[in-house]
Design an enzyme around this catalytic site. Structure first.
Site, PDB file in Angstrom:
ATOM      1  N   GLU A   1      38.461  34.410  28.753  1.00  0.00           N
ATOM      2  CA  GLU A   1      38.266  35.835  29.037  1.00  0.00           C
ATOM      3  C   GLU A   1      39.244  36.584  28.145  1.00  0.00           C
ATOM      4  O   GLU A   1      40.439  36.696  28.412  1.00  0.00           O
ATOM      5  CB  GLU A   1      38.437  36.107  30.541  1.00  0.00           C
ATOM      6  CG  GLU A   1      37.283  35.447  31.316  1.00  0.00           C
ATOM      7  CD  GLU A   1      37.370  35.542  32.834  1.00  0.00           C
ATOM      8  OE1 GLU A   1      38.160  36.353  33.356  1.00  0.00           O
ATOM      9  OE2 GLU A   1      36.622  34.784  33.505  1.00  0.00           O
TER      10      GLU A   1
ATOM     11  N   GLU B   1      38.763  43.715  36.360  1.00  0.00           N
ATOM     12  CA  GLU B   1      37.633  42.927  35.876  1.00  0.00           C
ATOM     13  C   GLU B   1      36.800  43.822  34.968  1.00  0.00           C
ATOM     14  O   GLU B   1      36.307  44.877  35.417  1.00  0.00           O
ATOM     15  CB  GLU B   1      36.801  42.468  37.078  1.00  0.00           C
ATOM     16  CG  GLU B   1      35.672  41.533  36.752  1.00  0.00           C
ATOM     17  CD  GLU B   1      36.111  40.066  36.699  1.00  0.00           C
ATOM     18  OE1 GLU B   1      36.823  39.627  37.611  1.00  0.00           O
ATOM     19  OE2 GLU B   1      35.731  39.386  35.733  1.00  0.00           O
TER      20      GLU B   1
END
Lengths: 313, 315
Positions: free
Chosen positions: A22, A178
């Site tokens: 990520e 997120e």
């Protein structure tokens, strides 16, 4: 309205690479350190620690090496004994707990801001636990006002602290940021830019809070996760036999009503949703196929938060 | 060859393969091929056998691009001729097996056509990839597919570049075609992307069936984008990336990039401009798998190729 007094915030951590693929966090954490080297600690209103949470996974550009690090922070796993066969991530979780915690003690760091990406179309989603104090909800309220390039929403997990499994639960007031949609292994400049903006906004809020100003309360809208729905699967192979329906794909936080299309099978049939109206989140997240999750379902909940004020200790 | 000349003749293309899972985390091909292995009805055509085949089963099992080395770079002459042994990387051993089954590469026994199904994180839409500008059978096939897919766009990428072309799994066949559909993250199956790839394969097999039945395809022009140059990310002295694809270039595959246009944005917010001499058409912009291959995007030049009329060889 009564003003709630809370202690001044002293220490904060920004964590990236909790999942090694990520990439926003993987690149933003070193960028913060570069800023520190160039301009000194004074640029931040609070003592900042930066952490690359899962260095081995980052090196391999994988989500994890043996076990998902972001499921290793339950009180049980943090206190389990380490042997030669203990997965790397459980050991690493205990190291991070020593560094930033210990969880549920007075020594724990005040704020953890853990940076994540998702392949789902979630814009900027603040994730926290429902036991969290007003600080997290105020942080969300401030982010929602300040970050305007993407939609900003709050997702809450109704889990007691000892069962809270993610890294930010080690701190007193922890949130995950997120950002999506972004493929694993890719860094998109637009997402990097708004994540950087969000981290700066968190620091701005801390500065305002620590100054002793009253921070006005109000209503915040949250999405409380209730359950998840899996893909229809082939009984023999257990592989998914359908994809998220094109009408649901990318519609995170919409309202899914009974009769709405949910999946489209490979043979062309539409599988419809049958349940109470709820909001799907994390629609088609790559990492959730192996967890048996096509999407989560959440209920919208308005929360009234009080005004708060820092009390110097 | 003039367009009024006699058609180029090719033997019937009877042996066709459809490869999925050459990269184990590119889910459209994995899903389609597994589906067709179970039920071939959709890919059945008279006059040909279409064989669906998972090329890298271990990578598919792991949902990773590869195990030891990229299978889609492994079909080099050196690898294909190296003796089998325990020490060989998994994909090199696999390349040799695939070459045995569907090749040997360069021989008359090789399969006629191989379609290799891929996904990309880049915003390339549906793209057909060719390795030769003089394979008129392939040129006619891609033109047929483009027309059949319209109004949905279908680009043709030609990689004939002496240094940048690579030894693909499909290259063991006489007529290799790459299908590249995006944007789709690795490990994700998007319904729209899946259906686009399925439609391309349908038209491709229709074309071969028509060709095998004796249809003559008249001469035509085919617009292609020819691979020109690989552009890496700016890096520091340790080899770490110092900038990202600029927001104005991100997702703009196939759109012209002009000298002076923004190209990269550093992590601290500065813009780096494209300093080429002439406009180019970038593609494979920000493909996840290419960070390790030192590629932020490739530049291409737009070209129109003349495809000869084709028909099958009369017996």
């Amino acid at each position: 309205m009564e003003v709630v007094t809370l202690p001044v915030l002293h220490r904060m951590a920004v964590c990236g690479g909790t999942h090694g693929d990520e990439m926003t966090g993987v690149f933003l954490v070193p960028e913060l350190e570069r800023q520190r080297r160039e301009k000194g600690d004074g640029i931040w209103p609070i003592a900042l620690t930066t952490v690359l949470s899962n260095p081995r996974a980052i090196k391999e550009c994988k989500r994890y090496v043996e076990k998902d690090l972001n499921r290793c922070f339950t009180s049980a796993l943090l206190s389990s004994s380490i042997t030669d066969s203990t997965p790397y991530e459980i050991q690493r979780a205990q190291e991070l707990n020593s560094l930033l915690g210990p969880k549920e003690t007075e020594d724990a760091i005040d704020i953890i801001c853990d940076l994540h990406n998702t392949t789902a179309n979630m814009g900027l989603t603040v994730i926290s636990y429902s036991f969290s104090n007003w600080v997290c909800l105020h942080l969300f309220k401030y982010l929602k006002e300040k970050v305007t390039t993407v939609p900003v929403r709050l997702m809450l997990l109704d889990i007691p602290i000892c069962d809270a499994y993610s890294l930010e639960s080690v701190s007193k007031y922890g949130i995950s940021l997120e950002a999506g949609p972004q493929p694993q292994g890719v860094v998109r400049a637009d997402i990097f830019n708004f994540m950087k903006e969000a981290v700066n906004a968190v620091m701005d809020w801390i500065k305002i809070f620590n100054s002793g100003q009253v921070i006005e309360g109000g209503e915040v809208e949250s999405y409380m996760v209730e359950k998840s729905i899996d893909y229809p699967r082939d009984p023999e192979t257990q592989r998914p036999s359908a994809a998220v329906h094109p009408q649901l794909q990318d519609q995170d936080f919409c309202l899914l009503k009974p009769g709405d299309p949910m999946f489209l099978t490979f043979s062309g049939e539409t599988v419809k949703y049958e349940g109470e109206p709820r909001h799907p989140i994390f629609i088609n997240e790559a990492a959730y196929y192996e967890k048996g999750i096509a999407f989560h379902l959440a209920q919208k909940k308005n929360i009234t938060i009080p005004s708060i004020q820092a009390k110097k200790d | 060859m003039s367009s009024r000349g006699s058609p180029s003749c090719f033997p019937e293309a009877r042996r066709v393969a459809i490869f999925g899972g050459t990269h184990g985390n590119e889910m459209s091909g994995v899903t389609l091929v597994n589906m067709w292995i179970k039920n071939r009805a959709e890919i059945e055509r008279s006059g040909l056998t279409a064989r669906p085949f998972i090329t890298n089963p271990r990578a598919v099992e792991k949902c990773s691009r590869y195990i030891d080395t990229d299978l889609n770079r492994a079909f080099t002459p050196e690898n294909l001729s190296t003796p089998s042994g325990d020490g060989l990387p998994y994909e090199v051993q696999r390349a040799k097996e695939i070459n045995q089954i569907f090749g040997p590469k360069g021989s008359p026994d090789a399969y006629d056509v191989i379609f290799d199904l891929h996904n990309t994180t880049s915003n390339m839409g549906s793209t057909l990839i060719l390795e030769s500008s003089t394979d008129h059978f392939n040129l006619q096939m891609v033109q047929y597919i483009k027309k059949a897919m319209a109004p949905e766009s279908c680009m043709v990428l030609l990689n004939e570049h002496p240094h940048l072309k690579y030894s693909t799994s499909r290259s063991v066949s006489k007529h290799p075609i790459g299908l590249e559909v995006g944007p789709q993250p690795q490990g994700v199956l998007r319904s729209n992307i899946f259906e686009s790839m399925r439609a391309i394969m349908k038209h491709a097999l229709d074309f071969i069936e028509l060709f095998n039945s004796g249809v003559e395809f008249p001469a035509c022009s085919v617009e292609v984008f020819r691979v020109h140059e690989r552009m890496d990310y700016p890096r520091d002295t340790n080899g770490n990336i110092t900038a990202m694809v600029h927001p104005h270039l991100q997702d703009c595959d196939w759109e012209p990039l002009n000298p002076g246009d923004p190209m990269f944005q550093t992590f601290d917010g500065r813009t780096i401009l494209y300093e080429g001499v002439s406009p180019v058409y970038p593609t494979f912009i920000n493909e996840a798998a290419y960070y390790e291959k030192q590629q932020a995007f490739v530049t291409t030049r737009r070209e129109t190729l003349a495809a000869n009329s084709i028909r099958k060889t009369s017996t």
